[in-house]
Design an enzyme around this catalytic site. Structure first.
Site, PDB file in Angstrom:
ATOM      1  N   HIS A   1       0.819  -1.399  -0.030  1.00  0.00           N
ATOM      2  CA  HIS A   1       0.178   0.061  -0.138  1.00  0.00           C
ATOM      3  C   HIS A   1       0.795   1.018   0.090  1.00  0.00           C
ATOM      4  CE1 HIS A   1       1.031   0.044   4.284  1.00  0.00           C
ATOM      5  NE2 HIS A   1       0.842   1.288   4.397  1.00  0.00           N
TER       6      HIS A   1
HETATM    7  C1  UD1 Z   1      -1.671   5.767   5.447  1.00  0.00           C
HETATM    8  C2  UD1 Z   1      -0.323   6.548   5.810  1.00  0.00           C
HETATM    9  C3  UD1 Z   1       0.754   5.505   5.956  1.00  0.00           C
HETATM   10  C4  UD1 Z   1       0.210   4.307   6.583  1.00  0.00           C
HETATM   11  C5  UD1 Z   1      -1.166   3.798   6.128  1.00  0.00           C
HETATM   12  C6  UD1 Z   1      -1.615   2.678   6.921  1.00  0.00           C
HETATM   13  C7  UD1 Z   1       0.353   8.878   5.482  1.00  0.00           C
HETATM   14  C8  UD1 Z   1       0.853   9.885   4.542  1.00  0.00           C
HETATM   15  N1  UD1 Z   1       0.366   7.721   5.158  1.00  0.00           N
HETATM   16  O1  UD1 Z   1      -1.379   5.727   4.001  1.00  0.00           O
HETATM   17  O2  UD1 Z   1       2.066   5.859   6.427  1.00  0.00           O
HETATM   18  O3  UD1 Z   1       1.186   3.112   6.409  1.00  0.00           O
HETATM   19  O4  UD1 Z   1      -1.863   4.826   6.262  1.00  0.00           O
HETATM   20  O5  UD1 Z   1      -2.612   1.953   6.520  1.00  0.00           O
HETATM   21  O6  UD1 Z   1      -0.486   9.261   6.426  1.00  0.00           O
HETATM   22  N2  UD1 Z   1      -9.118   4.995   1.440  1.00  0.00           N
HETATM   23  C9  UD1 Z   1     -10.149   4.470   1.502  1.00  0.00           C
HETATM   24  N3  UD1 Z   1     -10.716   4.222   2.527  1.00  0.00           N
HETATM   25  C10 UD1 Z   1     -10.162   4.307   3.880  1.00  0.00           C
HETATM   26  C11 UD1 Z   1      -8.825   5.166   3.662  1.00  0.00           C
HETATM   27  C12 UD1 Z   1      -8.442   5.518   2.597  1.00  0.00           C
HETATM   28  O7  UD1 Z   1     -10.874   4.202   0.266  1.00  0.00           O
HETATM   29  O8  UD1 Z   1     -10.738   4.146   4.793  1.00  0.00           O
HETATM   30  C13 UD1 Z   1      -8.279   5.305  -0.084  1.00  0.00           C
HETATM   31  C14 UD1 Z   1      -8.696   6.741  -0.514  1.00  0.00           C
HETATM   32  O9  UD1 Z   1      -8.455   6.488  -1.730  1.00  0.00           O
HETATM   33  C15 UD1 Z   1      -7.387   7.389  -0.043  1.00  0.00           C
HETATM   34  C16 UD1 Z   1      -6.118   6.338  -0.190  1.00  0.00           C
HETATM   35  O10 UD1 Z   1      -6.924   5.034   0.321  1.00  0.00           O
HETATM   36  O11 UD1 Z   1      -7.014   8.600  -1.089  1.00  0.00           O
HETATM   37  C17 UD1 Z   1      -5.078   6.509   0.509  1.00  0.00           C
HETATM   38  O12 UD1 Z   1      -5.313   6.929   1.944  1.00  0.00           O
HETATM   39  P1  UD1 Z   1      -4.486   7.568   2.973  1.00  0.00           P
HETATM   40  O13 UD1 Z   1      -5.111   7.618   4.435  1.00  0.00           O
HETATM   41  O14 UD1 Z   1      -4.274   9.010   2.273  1.00  0.00           O
HETATM   42  O15 UD1 Z   1      -3.013   7.021   3.167  1.00  0.00           O
HETATM   43  P2  UD1 Z   1      -2.770   5.598   3.200  1.00  0.00           P
HETATM   44  O16 UD1 Z   1      -2.257   5.079   1.848  1.00  0.00           O
HETATM   45  O17 UD1 Z   1      -3.777   4.596   3.909  1.00  0.00           O
HETATM   46  N1  UDP Z   2      -3.407  -5.097   9.149  1.00  0.00           N
HETATM   47  C1  UDP Z   2      -4.676  -5.627   9.388  1.00  0.00           C
HETATM   48  N2  UDP Z   2      -5.573  -5.978   8.319  1.00  0.00           N
HETATM   49  C2  UDP Z   2      -5.166  -5.924   7.067  1.00  0.00           C
HETATM   50  C3  UDP Z   2      -3.905  -5.220   6.908  1.00  0.00           C
HETATM   51  C4  UDP Z   2      -3.064  -4.817   7.874  1.00  0.00           C
HETATM   52  O1  UDP Z   2      -5.188  -5.705  10.749  1.00  0.00           O
HETATM   53  O2  UDP Z   2      -5.833  -6.228   6.159  1.00  0.00           O
HETATM   54  C5  UDP Z   2      -2.671  -4.478  10.286  1.00  0.00           C
HETATM   55  C6  UDP Z   2      -1.386  -5.148  10.302  1.00  0.00           C
HETATM   56  O3  UDP Z   2      -1.437  -6.507  11.034  1.00  0.00           O
HETATM   57  C7  UDP Z   2      -0.292  -4.175  11.130  1.00  0.00           C
HETATM   58  C8  UDP Z   2      -1.169  -2.742  10.646  1.00  0.00           C
HETATM   59  O4  UDP Z   2      -2.492  -3.207  10.430  1.00  0.00           O
HETATM   60  O5  UDP Z   2      -0.801  -4.285  12.467  1.00  0.00           O
HETATM   61  C9  UDP Z   2      -0.255  -2.239   9.574  1.00  0.00           C
HETATM   62  O6  UDP Z   2      -0.979  -1.354   8.860  1.00  0.00           O
HETATM   63  P1  UDP Z   2      -0.541  -0.791   7.673  1.00  0.00           P
HETATM   64  O7  UDP Z   2       0.319  -2.133   6.854  1.00  0.00           O
HETATM   65  O8  UDP Z   2      -1.659  -0.227   6.905  1.00  0.00           O
HETATM   66  O9  UDP Z   2       0.659   0.374   7.894  1.00  0.00           O
HETATM   67  P2  UDP Z   2       1.900   0.496   8.027  1.00  0.00           P
HETATM   68  O10 UDP Z   2       2.336  -0.339   9.361  1.00  0.00           O
HETATM   69  O11 UDP Z   2       2.874   0.338   6.919  1.00  0.00           O
HETATM   70  O12 UDP Z   2       1.954   1.956   8.412  1.00  0.00           O
END
Ligand code: UD1
Ligand code: UDP
Length: 357
Positions: A203
């Site tokens: 992601h």
């Molecule tokens: C964010 C964090 C990243 C973290 C991740 C955990 C930042 C810059 N990035 O990335 O460090 O690893 O969360 O998962 O803060 N979206 C949905 N539904 C949701 C949430 C997101 O559809 O509930 C989609 C939207 O299209 C959105 C995209 O995912 O634009 C990205 O979401 P965003 O929260 O901006 O960044 P993450 O990739 O989730």
């Molecule tokens: N995770 C979860 N369900 C999923 C994917 C991830 O519960 O479908 C959990 C995972 O086990 C970990 C956390 O979410 O505890 C990590 O989040 P993510 O990979 O989104 O973010 P990052 O750690 O890279 O910031």
């Protein structure tokens, strides 16, 4: 003591659960959900499963560009701080929610407590790296998960208020592995016990936002010798749909709750990911890992090849994933603490006047 805690993204819910339970026994916590993650299986499911208290405020900022998203959070959090007048602001990790919380607190001269301080990938193109560096430099207490994090801060001249608490994600794994096992061992996921699959999550912006990179990752996963299970982040789901990427060897499922995720990690032959949290959970659960990134901030997991980094190249990914798993013969040093980080964080915050490490 009264704390305002800022959470908003999936990994922050998981980190908040062990701390909130302990801190609230004798103190007041006002929980603010920024709304960065909002889908049911990216947010609510964690509150239900991990019994996280209902947020006192939800800013519902939703998705958007970094600037817009962070600005909306900053505005909302500032109002809450002015209204609640807390003794401190607690932020977790490295997301936009983290930076917004730290900035709002710091500008109002409220002490900022940063859990997961000091991590560095040394790649400033990553939004996470920018968020971490900025947050660390305006934090009062830097609650570090590892010695490496402490050393990184020292290099940047940050020595005061720095404390090694161990990793709160290790607490979460220890608390929930048994519960996860009990819940899923006789379920439709029973077949996973054969350990005949790879578990993958992708992601991070650095992989999803470049068409060629994302395509190469999926080509490599399609060529592997075992099927791949992939709980898919909504960001990645949108991209692979737009690019019409084939999924011959890949079973896509919706994002799962934490308990099922632990079960999927524990039983996998290997984890293939770009997630920060997943690299460590694989390590804690003694599942080998291949990380599809050029750097990792969790360098301890690389020891004895429990985790290996791979550049995004079809052949390199295939070779690294299908490596001989020599790591299984090696013990793991306790680099992430003893699984009591939540207590240590709590103590550090409450006694913050006496911290001198
Ligand atoms: C964010 C964090 C990243 C973290 C991740 C955990 C930042 C810059 N990035 O990335 O460090 O690893 O969360 O998962 O803060 N979206 C949905 N539904 C949701 C949430 C997101 O559809 O509930 C989609 C939207 O299209 C959105 C995209 O995912 O634009 C990205 O979401 P965003 O929260 O901006 O960044 P993450 O990739 O989730
Ligand atoms: N995770 C979860 N369900 C999923 C994917 C991830 O519960 O479908 C959990 C995972 O086990 C970990 C956390 O979410 O505890 C990590 O989040 P993510 O990979 O989104 O973010 P990052 O750690 O890279 O910031």
């Amino acid at each position: 003591m009264k704390l305002v805690t800022i959470i908003g993204a999936r990994p922050q819910f998981i980190k908040a659960a062990p701390f909130s339970e302990i801190f609230r026994k004798e103190n007041e916590e006002i929980l603010v959900h920024t709304g960065q993650h909002y889908d049911k299986n990216m947010s609510n499911i964690f509150f239900d499963e991990l019994k996280i208290p209902k947020p006192d405020y939800n800013l519902s900022v939703g998705s958007g560009s970094h600037g817009k998203q962070t600005a909306k959070m900053l505005e909302g959090i500032e109002d809450i701080i002015l209204k609640e007048n807390p003794d401190g602001i607690l932020v977790y990790g490295d997301t936009n929610s983290t930076l917004a919380g730290a900035l709002a607190g710091s500008k109002l001269l409220i002490p900022v407590f940063h859990v997961e301080a000091g991590l560095r990938s040394y790649n400033k193109n990553m939004p996470e790296e920018q968020n971490r560096i900025l947050t660390d430099h305006i934090s009062t207490l830097l609650l570090c998960p590892t010695q490496t994090a402490i050393d990184n801060l020292k290099t940047e001249g940050i020595k005061e208020g720095v404390i090694n608490t161990g990793d709160i994600m290790y607490d979460a794994v220890l608390r929930n592995t048994k519960i996860s096992d009990e819940k899923y061992k006789n379920s439709e996921w029973n077949y996973l016990k054969e350990k005949d699959y790879y578990l993958s999550t992708i992601h991070r912006a650095e992989n999803t936002d470049k068409k060629e990179k994302l395509k190469d990752i999926f080509i490599a996963l399609n060529k592997l010798d075992k099927p791949v299970i992939m709980p898919i982040h909504p960001r990645t789901k949108k991209k692979i749909k737009d690019l019409n990427i084939p999924l011959d060897n890949i079973k896509i499922i919706e994002p799962v709750g934490y308990l099922l995720m632990l079960y999927l990690i524990k039983n996998a032959h290997m984890v293939i990911t770009d997630s920060g949290g997943l690299q460590k959970e694989a390590y804690f659960l003694k599942t080998p890992c291949t990380t599809l990134r050029d750097q990792t901030e969790w360098v301890e997991t690389l020891e004895n090849d429990w985790n290996i980094l791979s550049q995004i190249d079809v052949q390199k990914i295939k070779t690294k994933v299908q490596r001989k798993l020599t790591c299984l013969q090696h013990p793991q040093p306790k680099s992430f603490g003893e699984g009591n980080a939540a207590i240590k964080i709590c103590e550090a915050i409450i006694n913050r006047g006496n911290i001198n490490e």
